[in-house]
Design a protein around this motif. Structure first.
Motif, PDB file in Angstrom:
ATOM      1  N   ASP A  86       0.828  -1.210   0.000  1.00  0.00           N
ATOM      2  CA  ASP A  86       0.000   0.000   0.000  1.00  0.00           C
ATOM      3  C   ASP A  86       0.862   1.261   0.000  1.00  0.00           C
ATOM      4  N   ALA A  87       1.945   1.245   0.777  1.00  0.00           N
ATOM      5  CA  ALA A  87       2.845   2.402   0.811  1.00  0.00           C
ATOM      6  C   ALA A  87       3.530   2.596  -0.535  1.00  0.00           C
ATOM      7  N   MET A  88       3.919   1.491  -1.186  1.00  0.00           N
ATOM      8  CA  MET A  88       4.538   1.589  -2.505  1.00  0.00           C
ATOM      9  C   MET A  88       3.577   2.206  -3.508  1.00  0.00           C
ATOM     10  N   LEU A  89       2.307   1.806  -3.451  1.00  0.00           N
ATOM     11  CA  LEU A  89       1.312   2.363  -4.380  1.00  0.00           C
ATOM     12  C   LEU A  89       1.028   3.824  -4.080  1.00  0.00           C
ATOM     13  N   ALA A  90       1.046   4.187  -2.790  1.00  0.00           N
ATOM     14  CA  ALA A  90       0.830   5.595  -2.435  1.00  0.00           C
ATOM     15  C   ALA A  90       1.945   6.474  -2.974  1.00  0.00           C
ATOM     16  N   LEU A  91       3.144   5.908  -3.100  1.00  0.00           N
ATOM     17  CA  LEU A  91       4.257   6.678  -3.658  1.00  0.00           C
ATOM     18  C   LEU A  91       4.291   6.585  -5.182  1.00  0.00           C
ATOM     19  N   GLY A  92       4.177   5.355  -5.735  1.00  0.00           N
ATOM     20  CA  GLY A  92       4.416   5.181  -7.168  1.00  0.00           C
ATOM     21  C   GLY A  92       3.270   4.627  -7.977  1.00  0.00           C
ATOM     22  N   GLY A  93       2.073   4.548  -7.401  1.00  0.00           N
ATOM     23  CA  GLY A  93       0.929   4.047  -8.142  1.00  0.00           C
ATOM     24  C   GLY A  93       0.318   5.081  -9.070  1.00  0.00           C
ATOM     25  N   GLU A  94      -0.782   4.688  -9.706  1.00  0.00           N
ATOM     26  CA  GLU A  94      -1.433   5.553 -10.697  1.00  0.00           C
ATOM     27  C   GLU A  94      -1.752   6.927 -10.123  1.00  0.00           C
ATOM     28  N   ASP A  95      -2.210   6.957  -8.862  1.00  0.00           N
ATOM     29  CA  ASP A  95      -2.567   8.219  -8.218  1.00  0.00           C
ATOM     30  C   ASP A  95      -1.596   8.579  -7.104  1.00  0.00           C
ATOM     31  N   GLY A  96      -0.370   8.050  -7.181  1.00  0.00           N
ATOM     32  CA  GLY A  96       0.608   8.258  -6.124  1.00  0.00           C
ATOM     33  C   GLY A  96       1.352   9.584  -6.236  1.00  0.00           C
ATOM     34  N   ILE A  97       2.197   9.805  -5.249  1.00  0.00           N
ATOM     35  CA  ILE A  97       2.927  11.073  -5.159  1.00  0.00           C
ATOM     36  C   ILE A  97       3.778  11.321  -6.400  1.00  0.00           C
ATOM     37  N   LEU A  98       4.505  10.296  -6.857  1.00  0.00           N
ATOM     38  CA  LEU A  98       5.449  10.508  -7.957  1.00  0.00           C
ATOM     39  C   LEU A  98       4.741  10.841  -9.263  1.00  0.00           C
ATOM     40  N   MET A  99       3.573  10.255  -9.507  1.00  0.00           N
ATOM     41  CA  MET A  99       2.825  10.565 -10.719  1.00  0.00           C
ATOM     42  C   MET A  99       2.128  11.909 -10.603  1.00  0.00           C
ATOM     43  N   ARG A 100       1.587  12.211  -9.427  1.00  0.00           N
ATOM     44  CA  ARG A 100       0.877  13.475  -9.247  1.00  0.00           C
ATOM     45  C   ARG A 100       1.826  14.659  -9.367  1.00  0.00           C
ATOM     46  N   PHE A 101       3.074  14.467  -8.902  1.00  0.00           N
ATOM     47  CA  PHE A 101       4.052  15.562  -8.957  1.00  0.00           C
ATOM     48  C   PHE A 101       5.198  15.229  -9.908  1.00  0.00           C
ATOM     49  N   ALA A 102       4.856  14.540 -10.992  1.00  0.00           N
ATOM     50  CA  ALA A 102       5.865  14.208 -12.008  1.00  0.00           C
ATOM     51  C   ALA A 102       6.503  15.484 -12.534  1.00  0.00           C
ATOM     52  N   GLY A 103       7.795  15.490 -12.604  1.00  0.00           N
ATOM     53  CA  GLY A 103       8.517  16.663 -13.066  1.00  0.00           C
ATOM     54  C   GLY A 103       8.795  17.671 -11.976  1.00  0.00           C
ATOM     55  N   GLN A 104       8.196  17.498 -10.787  1.00  0.00           N
ATOM     56  CA  GLN A 104       8.430  18.426  -9.678  1.00  0.00           C
ATOM     57  C   GLN A 104       9.309  17.809  -8.585  1.00  0.00           C
ATOM     58  N   ILE A 105       9.194  16.495  -8.401  1.00  0.00           N
ATOM     59  CA  ILE A 105      10.025  15.796  -7.416  1.00  0.00           C
ATOM     60  C   ILE A 105      11.136  15.063  -8.154  1.00  0.00           C
ATOM     61  N   ALA A 106      12.377  15.420  -7.852  1.00  0.00           N
ATOM     62  CA  ALA A 106      13.517  14.799  -8.518  1.00  0.00           C
ATOM     63  C   ALA A 106      13.857  13.458  -7.893  1.00  0.00           C
ATOM     64  N   GLU A 107      13.878  13.401  -6.564  1.00  0.00           N
ATOM     65  CA  GLU A 107      14.209  12.168  -5.856  1.00  0.00           C
ATOM     66  C   GLU A 107      13.409  12.102  -4.565  1.00  0.00           C
TER      67      GLU A 107
END
Length: 732
Positions: free
Chosen positions: A191-212
């Motif tokens: 669940d934590a992995m999906l919250a970070l990298g899933g379809e609606d996760g942090i990395l997709m929502r802020f793609a191009g804004q979060i480098a690492e």
């Protein structure tokens, strides 16, 4: 902070000129996406820290908050196992005095409840320059970079992707109760992995804004998963790599003039000398091109026996395909003359983006072509080979329409692929050299091949995928993707610039491509030979996602070759398992001559293969297919061993027996053959003749057993990937 939206958290950090979120902000971001973090508070000094601790449940952790200190442990800015409020005060005072901290701007101290013991994991993310957001999971804590037990995927990931990532970890048993320890709540970690990298996760929502991003450690236990530390590095500038946004027609419509041109303009041929464009015209004629060829020349009236025209504006008919090999500076103007009269221009000339001083000219080339309604392939390439369209750039290329479509960013290597593939039985539906890929991108031609009924599989030689996210999305979302084999150039280049986070440091040069192959029906190979062999297998085999290739029966002559062959298959993850039960009993009952072994490998000397007038192989194959039912039968024969051994040709008979066996056992086993030569011209010619016979029955022939093993392993991996895709419903 907890009342802020995720967007507000990111915007506040940017407005304050921060390169990273402070830990409190990072944890607030996690909490807003449902990732648990410890109860905590931010205090300005030691006294406030003591008071705050009185409102929390000990033991405690204290961490420094400073924009100047990214790695807090290295600066001595983390204190653990603090029993009470007094210990919190003392810890803050002691850390304040440390040299690195005293020299930094300290914005406060994070006081939080210490999480009970569990398994330390790391979940991270990065913005890959080619593919965009990626996620990582691995064993975490202080040993993450030492052990490097991690797995990567391109975002977004599915729940199945997340579980597959965990399965790849060498230490996965630690999560599942190794050595009597309690198993952790793996679902909470997923669940934590999906919250970070899933379809609606942090990395997709802020793609191009979060480098690492680093969640290290995230403590996982039977009670769930809690992110103890959170680090988010912001991108220097918002946004990612630019992609073409205007609406494009379907790929088959766009690129039909490239693969099936009726009219070709040739720019760069000479009326006096033999230039590359002259050679191209001659090869078109020799190859049997049936359409119209229009040489373009400002003064000449005739070139290569054909009427010449001053520009593409002057040809009798509109142009489907223009072959452009004139000076780089003259090309934009030449294309502008074809406005509304030319569909595709392949620019052979160099002097563009491959050199620093040519980048502006490359942009002018693309802009001019776009205004003229022309799609540009190249520049800095060699041409297109399309048997269906009578189009070629190499000499004496096969004229038969094949099943393999290739895209290559190297012209010279493409000639190698066509000619070496030709002698090994490979036939092409098309091959396009793309050079700099300034306008038409690799994924656009892959989409053409996906939609092309003549193409069964796709091969790519790629150095710079150009629009990696579009490439990934195509492979992930196309309703009917075909297997893709990628030969990646530049895998071991100097590597990424020094990374700020653990995740960035672990990403390496090839992790994104490896992730691509782990997620999708794609395989990576490392040599031209492996590339050709893999495509040869895909040319002949119908993939079986319901029965991925794992088990192999090895059948042939030469005991030592069989032993080495078994090792080769094992090296590629395929099993040559010893027969037992009914299969073994029936093979032994044949009473084959001494020196024969039927255990698997089936080792049959030449004398054995000559039994029953050279037809004994039929009985062996039928027994294996009826009772063992392996995923593949890999036959190997040493041609030199048959020289001077009688009039019976067991190899020639074998083709008819294989065809019969496949017909009588449809869908049971892939059939492949390795014909080993001693390198003499006579045996090489013999093998070439056998290859022609084998092609008629869809039997791939390889030069050696290891090459056959590698190709069958590619088939198995692609079948498994297609099975996973089917299990996920549609796109993963």
């Amino acid at each position: 902070m907890l009342d802020s939206t995720p967007e507000q958290i990111i915007a506040r950090a940017r407005s304050e000129g921060r390169a990273a979120l402070d830990e409190a902000s990072g944890k607030a971001l996690l909490a807003s996406f449902g990732i648990r973090t410890p109860h905590s508070t931010v205090v300005p000094d030691a006294e406030a820290g003591g008071r705050a601790a009185g409102q929390l449940q000990g033991p405690f952790v204290v961490k420094v908050i400073s924009p100047d200190i990214l790695h807090k442990s290295d600066a001595g800015g983390v204190a653990l196992h603090l029993a009470d409020a007094s210990a919190v005060e003392v810890a803050i005072r002691e850390m304040t005095a440390k040299p690195t901290i005293s020299a930094a701007t300290v914005e406060g101290w994070l006081v939080e409840e210490m999480i009970p013991l569990g398994r330390e994991m790391v979940i991270g993310g990065l913005n890959d320059p080619e593919f965009g957001p990626m996620i990582m999971v691995g064993l975490g804590g202080i040993f993450v970079e030492l052990l490097q037990d991690v797995s990567f995927r391109i975002c977004p990931i599915s729940r199945n992707d997340a579980r597959a990532m965990l399965d790849e970890l060498k230490g996965v048993a630690l999560l599942r109760g190794a050595r009597g320890e309690a198993a952790v709540d793996e679902d909470a970690l997923v669940d934590a992995m999906l919250a970070l990298g899933g379809e609606d996760g942090i990395l997709m929502r802020f793609a191009g804004q979060i480098a690492e991003a680093d969640l290290n450690p995230i403590i996982v236990s039977a009670q769930g998963a809690v992110a103890v530390d959170a680090r988010f590095i912001l991108a220097a500038e918002e946004g990612g790599r630019a992609t073409r946004q205007d609406s494009l027609p379907p790929a088959r419509e766009t690129f039909r003039p490239l693969f099936e041109p009726k009219t070709i303009a040739v720019l760069g041929a000479s009326a006096k000398d033999v230039q590359i464009a002259n050679t191209f015209i001659r090869r078109l004629k020799d190859f049997g091109f049936q359409g119209s060829i229009y040489p373009i020349h400002p003064q000449a009236s005739e070139i290569e026996g054909l009427p010449a025209y001053p520009s593409m504006a002057d040809t009798p008919e509109p142009i489907d395909y223009a072959y452009v090999a004139i000076g780089a500076q003259r090309i934009p103007e030449a294309l502008a003359a074809g406005r509304g009269r030319c569909r595709i221009a392949q620019v052979i000339s160099s002097g563009f983006g491959e050199i620093a001083e040519g980048r502006a000219l490359e942009k002018e080339l693309v802009d001019t072509a776009r205004m003229a309604g022309i799609r540009v392939v190249g520049p800095n390439c060699l041409g297109t080979y399309s048997p269906r369209g009578g189009l070629t750039f190499p000499s004496n290329a096969p004229k038969e329409l094949g099943r393999i479509g290739v895209v290559s960013q190297s012209g010279g290597l493409s000639t190698d692929i066509i000619k070496r593939g030709q002698w090994r039985g490979l036939r092409f539906s098309g091959l396009v050299t793309m050079g700099n890929s300034a306008d038409v991108k690799p994924h656009e031609l892959v989409e053409y091949y996906f939609d092309d009924p003549e193409t069964r599989a796709v091969g790519l030689y790629i150095e710079d995928v150009r629009e990696g996210r579009a490439f990934f999305d195509l492979l992930r979302s196309h309703p009917a993707p075909k297997p893709v084999v990628i030969l990646k150039g530049g895998r071991t280049a100097a590597g990424r610039e020094a990374a700020t986070s653990h995740t960035g440091a672990l990403a390496g040069d090839n992790r994104a491509w490896e992730a691509l192959a782990a997620q999708l029906p794609v395989v990576l190979v490392s040599s031209v030979d492996d590339f050709i062999d893999a495509l040869l297998a895909l040319q002949h085999f119908e993939l079986r996602p319901g029965k991925p290739t794992r088990s192999v029966v090895l059948f042939g002559n030469g005991g030592g070759a069989s032993v080495l062959g078994t090792d080769a298959f094992a090296d590629h993850g395929l099993a040559v398992r010893t027969f037992e039960g009914e299969t073994l009993a029936r093979l032994e009952a044949m009473g084959l001559p001494p020196g024969t072994s039927v255990l698997n490998p089936i080792d049959t000397p030449v004398r054995t293969l000559q039994e029953k007038g050279g037809l004994i192989a039929r009985d062996i194959l039928n027994t294996v297919l009826d009772h063992a039912r392996p995923d593949a039968v890999a036959i190997h024969l040493n041609l030199a061993a048959f020289v001077g051994r009688g009039s019976v040709d067991p190899i020639g008979n074998l083709f008819a027996m294989i065809e019969e066996a496949v017909h009588n056992h449809p869908g049971t086993s892939h059939m492949a053959l390795a014909l080993r030569s001693d390198g003499s011209p006579e045996l090489d010619d013999t093998r070439r003749a056998y290859r022609a016979r084998a092609a008629a029955i869809d039997l791939p022939i390889f030069d050696e057993i290891p090459a056959m093993a590698q190709a069958l392993s590619v088939v198995g991996r692609l079948e498994a990937a297609l099975a996973r895709r089917a299990a996920n419903g549609t796109a993963t």
